[in-house]
Motif scaffolding. Structure first.
Motif, short mmCIF file in Angstrom:
data_model
loop_
_atom_site.label_atom_id
_atom_site.label_comp_id
_atom_site.label_asym_id
_atom_site.label_seq_id
_atom_site.Cartn_x
_atom_site.Cartn_y
_atom_site.Cartn_z
N ASN A 158 39.20 -35.49 -10.34
CA ASN A 158 40.02 -35.77 -11.51
C ASN A 158 40.40 -37.26 -11.64
OD1 ASN A 158 41.61 -35.50 -9.23
ND2 ASN A 158 43.12 -34.17 -10.16
N GLU A 159 39.53 -38.13 -11.13
CA GLU A 159 39.78 -39.58 -11.33
C GLU A 159 39.56 -39.99 -12.78
OE1 GLU A 159 37.86 -38.24 -8.89
OE2 GLU A 159 39.45 -38.37 -7.39
N PRO A 160 38.75 -39.43 -13.61
CA PRO A 160 37.79 -38.36 -13.33
C PRO A 160 36.48 -38.94 -12.81
CG PRO A 160 37.74 -38.84 -15.67
CD PRO A 160 38.76 -39.76 -15.06
N THR A 161 35.82 -38.17 -11.95
CA THR A 161 34.51 -38.55 -11.45
C THR A 161 33.45 -38.14 -12.49
OG1 THR A 161 35.18 -38.31 -9.16
CG2 THR A 161 32.82 -38.13 -9.62
N LEU A 162 32.58 -39.08 -12.83
CA LEU A 162 31.47 -38.79 -13.75
C LEU A 162 30.18 -39.08 -13.01
CD1 LEU A 162 32.76 -40.73 -16.93
CD2 LEU A 162 33.04 -38.29 -16.42
N PHE A 163 29.36 -38.07 -12.79
CA PHE A 163 28.08 -38.31 -12.10
C PHE A 163 27.15 -39.13 -12.99
CE2 PHE A 163 28.48 -34.24 -9.32
CZ PHE A 163 29.39 -34.89 -8.52
N PHE A 164 27.11 -38.79 -14.27
CA PHE A 164 26.35 -39.59 -15.22
C PHE A 164 26.78 -39.23 -16.64
CE2 PHE A 164 23.76 -35.74 -14.65
CZ PHE A 164 23.46 -35.37 -15.96
N THR A 165 26.41 -40.07 -17.58
CA THR A 165 26.58 -39.73 -19.00
C THR A 165 25.20 -39.85 -19.64
OG1 THR A 165 26.94 -42.04 -19.58
CG2 THR A 165 28.90 -40.73 -19.10
N ASN A 166 25.07 -39.41 -20.86
CA ASN A 166 23.77 -39.52 -21.54
C ASN A 166 23.33 -40.97 -21.64
OD1 ASN A 166 23.56 -36.77 -21.82
ND2 ASN A 166 24.64 -36.75 -23.80
N ARG A 167 24.31 -41.86 -21.89
CA ARG A 167 24.00 -43.29 -21.95
C ARG A 167 23.41 -43.77 -20.62
NH1 ARG A 167 25.22 -47.49 -19.41
NH2 ARG A 167 26.64 -46.26 -18.14
N GLY A 168 24.13 -43.46 -19.53
CA GLY A 168 23.71 -43.92 -18.22
C GLY A 168 22.35 -43.35 -17.82
N LEU A 169 22.17 -42.09 -18.17
CA LEU A 169 20.92 -41.44 -17.82
C LEU A 169 19.75 -42.07 -18.58
CD1 LEU A 169 19.88 -39.08 -16.11
CD2 LEU A 169 20.10 -37.62 -18.13
N LYS A 170 19.98 -42.31 -19.87
CA LYS A 170 18.92 -42.91 -20.68
C LYS A 170 18.57 -44.30 -20.15
CE LYS A 170 17.42 -44.21 -25.27
NZ LYS A 170 17.04 -45.55 -24.80
N HIS A 171 19.59 -45.05 -19.87
CA HIS A 171 19.38 -46.40 -19.34
C HIS A 171 18.57 -46.33 -18.04
CE1 HIS A 171 20.01 -50.53 -18.22
NE2 HIS A 171 20.67 -50.17 -17.13
N THR A 172 18.92 -45.38 -17.19
CA THR A 172 18.21 -45.24 -15.91
C THR A 172 16.75 -44.87 -16.14
OG1 THR A 172 20.27 -44.55 -14.89
CG2 THR A 172 18.26 -44.04 -13.68
N MET A 173 16.52 -43.93 -17.05
CA MET A 173 15.15 -43.52 -17.33
C MET A 173 14.34 -44.70 -17.89
SD MET A 173 15.07 -40.57 -16.16
CE MET A 173 16.03 -39.10 -15.83
N ASP A 174 14.99 -45.51 -18.71
CA ASP A 174 14.30 -46.69 -19.26
C ASP A 174 13.90 -47.64 -18.13
OD1 ASP A 174 14.64 -45.67 -21.75
OD2 ASP A 174 16.30 -47.00 -22.34
N VAL A 175 14.81 -47.82 -17.18
CA VAL A 175 14.49 -48.71 -16.06
C VAL A 175 13.36 -48.11 -15.21
CG1 VAL A 175 15.41 -49.71 -13.92
CG2 VAL A 175 16.76 -49.80 -16.02
N VAL A 176 13.40 -46.81 -15.06
CA VAL A 176 12.32 -46.14 -14.31
C VAL A 176 10.98 -46.43 -14.98
CG1 VAL A 176 11.33 -43.88 -13.72
CG2 VAL A 176 13.78 -44.32 -13.34
N ASP A 177 10.96 -46.26 -16.32
CA ASP A 177 9.72 -46.52 -17.06
C ASP A 177 9.27 -47.97 -16.89
OD1 ASP A 177 9.51 -43.98 -17.92
OD2 ASP A 177 10.50 -44.33 -19.87
N GLU A 178 10.26 -48.86 -16.93
CA GLU A 178 9.97 -50.28 -16.86
C GLU A 178 9.31 -50.66 -15.53
OE1 GLU A 178 13.56 -52.57 -17.73
OE2 GLU A 178 12.93 -53.97 -16.15
N VAL A 179 9.75 -50.05 -14.46
CA VAL A 179 9.24 -50.46 -13.14
C VAL A 179 8.14 -49.54 -12.61
CG1 VAL A 179 11.45 -51.51 -12.54
CG2 VAL A 179 10.98 -49.17 -11.80
#
Ligand code: MIG
Length: 696
Positions: free
Chosen positions: A311-332
């Motif tokens: 309840n900090e609250p902890t967020l494992f990911f958001t759609n934004r963060g996930l998309k950004h991560t997938m973009d970086v994955v594609d990039e590398v």
């Protein structure tokens, strides 16, 4: 004396303080302030060597001087010396020295306390928000300053008596039979037990207020069955609500518009255990009321204890963060993944969790005002646990329930306790556990403790035993461990007999601990105190970082080094050391003020009874329900005479002020040198044990 200063216009009322004195118009004493890029900065010179106390849940010393703490609630499981913020933000500190004062920065947002870190001779407090309040508290002693502050923030939460019993917990109990087995194994090993914690495993698909039909389909029966043996269940409730049609909390929350919103006004999406979730807007009273009343699902089963997590609250990911991560994955993906790209990939994945960009992307509705989350971040966990507490009060009036939270802020201390979060099976975390106790007590959090044995990592017989020897004193005594490490229930260890005896000693101490706890809650005192609070004139005592006072009569000096068979202690006055290997096997050793080495083998626990003081002990039983606090032994270290005010009640109801709950116990030495007893309440049976200078 307490003075209140307003800076700018606070965006919300944190409700840390309910009864606010009128604001002061004169400039704030001790401090100068100016607006800087990071926020409003209050600066104050620090006297050479003057300790600074407080700040609640944090790493490092009892004396907080020498580090920069950043209060923005977070969930980092590496509780190491460089960790700037933990799960709670408790913005109260006391500067000692020739001039002594307390400061409380009442802000819902990020506040930084640079206590002689950047400049060793300065305290700098930086509030990121322009609008906040400062309370300045003056008094004649450290204790008095804290008491004034505690009066300001209101009475601390008092849990039911059973919550002071030993609690067993673990992430990963797969089904109700495993819970039954924990209870029966504990009983077979003769180890007292008051409750068993249920972690996320009991839920159906990680949805709050559900039980997994296959593995925990008989939750109500389980609760009843264990209840008959005096053992209670303590299920977890998480902050995120699973997005799934048919999930009642989801359906209702969407319909009523009770979740926090994104920029466009849609329900914000962030992930926790079930994957994508919505998050109740706990800052709204009507949302607290709604969510809190869903606990009925569990209270209907006779469950009266809960812990609130993530309840900090902890967020494992958001759609934004996930998309950004997938973009970086594609990039590398098709590169050689050189050091830079490899780093970028790793960092991007890591940055999906609890990202500030995400905390700036959703909104609360406070009194009709749209408020971006990161400005009120520190209030989220506070109001989640408050939701439980308020609704439970409504559903079970004049009946105490157990609620403890991971995240917190000053204000929550009136509604719930907290645990110290995801620590490790490290020896130094025994010490950290102890050092946090007085700092938390200052801020109103009396019902607290750490995961005994350590949450992450594998514990060993000796680590768990030494930890139990400290935890025997902490109001919350819960053994809890992560699903990725070895199991940690005491009956699984070779030296379970020693563990049993240590837990029994805890039960023996309960009449004293409970009495001290409730009195401290009612009077705004600290149950755990740095030695400096009791012996302010003693230079040596002021520097002690590994011993604390517990209640009116005791000092503890736990062993936190592996393979040690004793330790050095400093006694700020003559005391009697009590060394015991079980409730019955005791030694009393008179010791003079000064430095000593005291031996304590693994099976021996030592604590110290102050001069002209006494403690009330009980007869250990299978659990608190089977204990009788009306049958007590008083252990006295009394030269001529002394009195103790012993508090006890039924453990459930709330008429704390009833004078019948107090028994005055006086012992005096008569002409023959024997102790004689006088008591105000003949219904309490008292046996006097004289431990005064047995050597003489
Ligand atoms: O990050 O529910 O602090 O006590 O066992 C792990 C699983 C999530 C964190 C809590 C811990 C609990 C765990 N939770």
């Amino acid at each position: 004396m307490i003075r209140r200063y307003l800076f700018g216009e606070p965006i919300v009322d944190t409700e840390g303080v309910l009864d606010k004195p009128n604001p002061c118009m004169e400039p704030i004493p001790y401090f100068s302030w100016k607006k800087k890029e990071e926020g409003i900065c209050l600066r104050c010179p620090l006297e050479k060597n003057a300790p600074v106390y407080g700040l609640g849940q944090n790493v490092r010393g009892i004396n907080k001087r020498g580090f920069r703490y950043v209060h923005f609630t977070g969930s980092n499981a590496q509780h190491v010396d460089t960790l700037a913020s933990m799960y709670g933000s408790h913005n109260f500190l006391v500067v000692s020295g020739k001039t002594m004062f307390g400061v409380f920065v009442d802000s819902p947002g990020r506040v930084t306390f640079d206590i002689g870190f950047t400049d060793p001779d300065e305290l700098n407090i930086i509030s990121e928000l322009d609008g906040f309040e400062v309370y300045l508290i003056e008094g004649n002693s450290l204790k008095e300053i804290v008491r004034e502050f505690r009066q300001l923030i209101g009475q601390s939460y008092i849990p039911p008596k059973w919550a002071f019993g030993y609690q067993q917990c673990r992430w990963g109990y797969q089904n109700s039979d495993e819970i039954r087995k924990v209870a029966s194994e504990m009983q077979a090993a003769g180890i007292p037990l008051d409750s068993i914690g249920l972690d996320i495993d009991y839920m159906d698909g990680y949805k709050n207020f559900t039980a997994d039909p296959e593995n925990y389909g008989d939750l109500a029966e389980l609760s009843k069955e264990l209840g008959e043996q005096g053992i209670r269940l303590v299920p977890i409730i998480d902050a995120g609500t699973k997005i799934e049609k048919g999930n009642v909390v989801y359906d209702e929350g969407v319909e009523k518009g009770y979740f926090v919103k994104d920029e466009e006004g849609n329900d914000f999406v962030g992930a926790v255990w079930p994957g994508r979730c919505h998050f109740p807007d706990f800052l709204r009273p009507e949302v607290r009321d709604w969510f809190g009343h869903h606990y009925k699902y569990l209270t209907d089963m006779g469950i009266e204890g809960f812990w609130n997590d993530m309840n900090e609250p902890t967020l494992f990911f958001t759609n934004r963060g996930l998309k950004h991560t997938m973009d970086v994955v594609d990039e590398v993906r098709d590169t050689q993944l050189d050091i830079k790209r490899r780093r970028k990939l790793i960092d991007t994945v890591g940055a999906m969790r609890n990202n500030l960009i995400d905390y700036k992307s959703f909104y609360h509705n406070v009194d009709g005002k749209k408020i971006v989350h990161d400005k009120v971040h520190n209030l989220y966990g506070y109001n989640m646990a408050r939701a439980a507490s308020e609704a439970l009060d409504d559903m079970l009036p004049n009946h105490r329930t157990l609620v403890f939270s991971r995240s917190s802020c000053i204000g929550l201390h009136r509604y719930a306790g907290i645990w110290q979060g995801d620590n490790q099976s490290w020896w130094q975390h025994i010490l950290l556990n102890m050092k946090m106790m007085p700092s938390l007590n200052m801020c109103g959090f009396l019902f607290t403790g750490a995961d005994v044995g350590g949450f992450h990592g594998n514990t060993s017989d000796d680590l768990l035993i030494r930890w139990l020897q400290l935890a025997a004193f902490t109001p919350l005594m819960r053994n809890h461990s992560a699903n990725s490490c070895n199991r940690q229930e005491p009956y699984l260890f070779k030296q379970k007999g020693i563990m049993r005896d240590m837990i029994k000693i805890r039960y023996m101490l309960l009449p004293y601990l409970y009495s001290e706890f409730v009195k401290c809650a009612l009077n705004g005192d600290m149950m755990f105190r740095p030695l400096a609070f009791d012996y302010p004139g003693d230079k040596m005592a002021v520097e002690v970082e590994d011993q604390v006072m517990v209640g009116d009569a005791l000092m503890i000096a736990p062993i936190y080094t592996q393979n040690a068979n004793g330790r050095y202690v400093y006694l700020p006055e003559d005391m009697v050391a009590i060394r015991l290997s079980s409730p019955e096997e005791r030694e009393y050793i008179s010791m003079e003020k000064g430095h000593h080495y005291i031996s304590a083998e693994l099976n021996q626990m030592v604590f110290f009874l102050r001069k002209d003081k006494m403690i009330t002990l009980g007869e250990p039983a299978a659990n608190t329900e089977h204990m009788n606090f009306q049958n007590i032994e008083v252990l006295c270290n009394v030269e001529t005479e002394s009195c103790y005010s012993f508090y006890d009640d039924d453990g459930f109801t709330k008429d704390y002020e009833n004078p019948e709950h107090y028994t005055t116990i006086c012992v005096a030495r008569d002409a023959n040198g024997e102790l004689s007893l006088k008591t105000s309440n003949l219904e309490v049976n008292i046996k006097v044990t004289d431990v005064t200078s047995k050597n003489k």
